[in-house]
Design an enzyme around this catalytic site. Structure first.
Site, mmCIF file in Angstrom:
data_model
loop_
_atom_site.group_PDB
_atom_site.id
_atom_site.type_symbol
_atom_site.label_atom_id
_atom_site.label_comp_id
_atom_site.label_asym_id
_atom_site.label_seq_id
_atom_site.Cartn_x
_atom_site.Cartn_y
_atom_site.Cartn_z
ATOM 1 N N SER A 168 -17.425 -1.045 -5.095
ATOM 2 C CA SER A 168 -18.609 -1.782 -4.692
ATOM 3 C C SER A 168 -19.027 -2.741 -5.811
ATOM 4 O O SER A 168 -18.216 -3.555 -6.248
ATOM 5 C CB SER A 168 -19.728 -0.803 -4.314
ATOM 6 O OG SER A 168 -20.751 -1.446 -3.604
ATOM 7 N N ARG A 238 -34.106 1.709 -0.012
ATOM 8 C CA ARG A 238 -32.970 2.629 -0.108
ATOM 9 C C ARG A 238 -32.528 3.101 1.271
ATOM 10 O O ARG A 238 -31.322 3.206 1.545
ATOM 11 C CB ARG A 238 -33.351 3.823 -0.971
ATOM 12 C CG ARG A 238 -32.309 4.922 -1.043
ATOM 13 C CD ARG A 238 -31.022 4.448 -1.673
ATOM 14 N NE ARG A 238 -30.114 5.558 -1.929
ATOM 15 C CZ ARG A 238 -28.900 5.431 -2.442
ATOM 16 N NH1 ARG A 238 -28.453 4.226 -2.765
ATOM 17 N NH2 ARG A 238 -28.140 6.491 -2.652
ATOM 18 N N ASP A 334 -15.424 0.547 6.551
ATOM 19 C CA ASP A 334 -16.375 -0.100 5.641
ATOM 20 C C ASP A 334 -16.758 -1.458 6.222
ATOM 21 O O ASP A 334 -15.972 -2.395 6.214
ATOM 22 C CB ASP A 334 -15.730 -0.260 4.265
ATOM 23 C CG ASP A 334 -16.676 -0.851 3.225
ATOM 24 O OD1 ASP A 334 -17.807 -1.257 3.582
ATOM 25 O OD2 ASP A 334 -16.281 -0.908 2.042
ATOM 26 N N HIS A 367 -18.492 2.691 3.824
ATOM 27 C CA HIS A 367 -18.367 2.125 2.479
ATOM 28 C C HIS A 367 -18.365 3.197 1.401
ATOM 29 O O HIS A 367 -17.635 3.102 0.412
ATOM 30 C CB HIS A 367 -19.522 1.145 2.243
ATOM 31 C CG HIS A 367 -19.529 0.532 0.881
ATOM 32 N ND1 HIS A 367 -18.519 -0.300 0.436
ATOM 33 C CD2 HIS A 367 -20.420 0.630 -0.143
ATOM 34 C CE1 HIS A 367 -18.789 -0.698 -0.799
ATOM 35 N NE2 HIS A 367 -19.922 -0.139 -1.173
ATOM 36 N N ASP A 368 -19.176 4.216 1.566
ATOM 37 C CA ASP A 368 -19.299 5.264 0.548
ATOM 38 C C ASP A 368 -18.097 6.194 0.482
ATOM 39 O O ASP A 368 -18.111 7.157 -0.291
ATOM 40 C CB ASP A 368 -20.565 6.100 0.792
ATOM 41 C CG ASP A 368 -21.744 5.598 -0.023
ATOM 42 O OD1 ASP A 368 -21.581 4.616 -0.765
ATOM 43 O OD2 ASP A 368 -22.840 6.192 0.089
#
Length: 399
Positions: A168, A238, A334, A367-368
């Site tokens: 990232s 967040r 992602d 993505h994580d």
């Protein structure tokens, strides 16, 4: 909105503030005669970089790996976090016998400039005023972060890094290292990233920044001086960002439409659904460890990132004649940094004559995925580093 439980406890707030200036990690301090030149035209001095190391640097100083952290990460890769008490954010990848094997490699990770865990940033004390920098801190960029890291690597007496690794925002730093200091990077592992931030990602970041700045407790960035904290705004930022780190399939598998501790809807705005409760928890836990102004600065740094812009719009020119070995990794689900972005990076590297391999990993974790327990990813990282190590002579030397 984030509920009242998201208010940081005094203990967390005090510890977070302490870490900004006096971190419980190693610190490299650079005096006024060692300024950090920033892209905005300002020389930052004095400044400090907080960092952690794992493993031992060999006699030839040839086994150093720099890990670059993502937006909300820090230097605590593989040790207990001093604020949250939780394990390091990449303990799945860094440690004895793991792909970044600390029995073999000397692993370094520093908190980026602009961060809030000990490297100089908006949460730090401005030596000229004796008060927190706040928005008086200069706007920084990914190249600024890498420039500071290079000064740290110089301080450690390391000429060439065996590898630079990150996902990232960390992957952006990896690519910038290869452009700015190609002779100092033997191998590079950029993961789930791009050579520039897309319009969609800039839009997501602006949403988060506006959430922070709309919180009355933000106080134009002067919340520390005024004894407040924009926990609601940062928590919402967040929550919104965290959705982009996941995938629809992952959310459906984990939560679906299941209720939270109830069988019927409350017909209110409580967290009826498990996914709502999960997002509120993500928001409330984040504000305990992260500075709101740092969030503004680091998201802006990502937005400004565009390697091709400094090379007349020709991305391949940035990597021309590089000798660095690359392994570019993406994940099928992602949608924040989709595989198409990684393929564009690979095409530019090929056009520039780089030695590059590419892996697209099938997963629904979004993505994580690079932060999770994903054996296929571990195998790829391990194989790439072992191969690069043999070329560099690490395995032959028994190091």
């Amino acid at each position: 909105m984030v509920n009242a439980q998201s208010v940081p406890t005094p203990a967390h707030a005090e510890y977070r503030a302490q870490e900004a200036d006096h971190p419980t990690s190693q610190v490299a301090m650079f005096a006024g005669d060692q300024p950090l030149p920033l892209d905005c035209g300002i020389d930052l001095a004095p400044f400090q970089i907080a960092y952690q190391t794992y493993g031992e640097l060999n006699a030839g100083k040839s086994n150093a790996i720099l890990v670059c952290h993502a937006l909300t990460g820090d230097q605590h890769v593989a040790n207990v976090h001093p604020v949250t008490g939780k394990p390091g954010w990449w303990v799945t990848l860094v440690g004895p016998g793991k792909p970044l094997d600390t029995d073999k490699y000397f692993v370094i990770c520093s908190n980026v400039i602009g961060g809030c865990m000990g490297s100089t940033g908006p949460a730090s004390t401005n030596p000229a005023t004796g008060t927190v920098w706040g928005l008086d801190f200069p706007v920084i960029t990914i190249p600024d972060m890498v420039r500071a890291q290079a000064m740290l690597i110089d301080r450690l007496g390391i000429d060439t890094l065996f590898s630079v690794v990150g996902g990232s925002m960390g992957g952006m730093q990896v690519l910038q290292w290869c452009v700015a200091y190609p002779q100092r990077v033997f191998s590079a592992l950029p993961i789930a990233c791009s050579t520039r931030h897309s319009a969609q990602n800039i839009a997501f970041h602006e949403l988060g920044r506006q959430a922070v700045m709309a919180d009355p407790d933000w106080r134009d960035g002067r919340y520390v001086e005024q004894g407040t904290y924009p926990h609601r705004g940062l928590g919402v930022a967040r929550m919104a960002a965290h959705i982009t780190y996941l995938s629809d399939a992952a959310l459906h598998r984990k939560f679906g439409r299941r209720m939270q501790d109830r069988d019927l809807p409350t017909f209110s705005f409580d967290a009826d659904f498990q996914v709502e409760s999960y997002l509120r928890h993500q928001g409330s836990s984040f504000v305990e460890r992260f500075d709101a102004n740092s969030y503004l600065y680091l998201t802006r740094a990502m937005d400004y990132f565009d390697i091709a812009a400094d090379h007349n719009g020709v991305l391949a020119a940035a990597f021309r004649d590089t000798r660095t070995r690359f392994c570019v990794v993406s994940f099928t689900s992602d949608w924040l940094f989709p595989t198409s972005e990684s393929r564009a990076t690979v095409h530019a590297l090929n056009a520039g004559g780089a030695r590059v391999s590419f892996a697209e990993i099938e997963t629904d974790r979004g993505h994580d995925a690079f932060l999770l327990d994903l054996p296929e990813f571990f195998d790829i990282a391990h194989a790439f580093l072992v191969s690069a190590g043999k070329t560099r002579g690490l395995a032959a030397a028994g190091e």
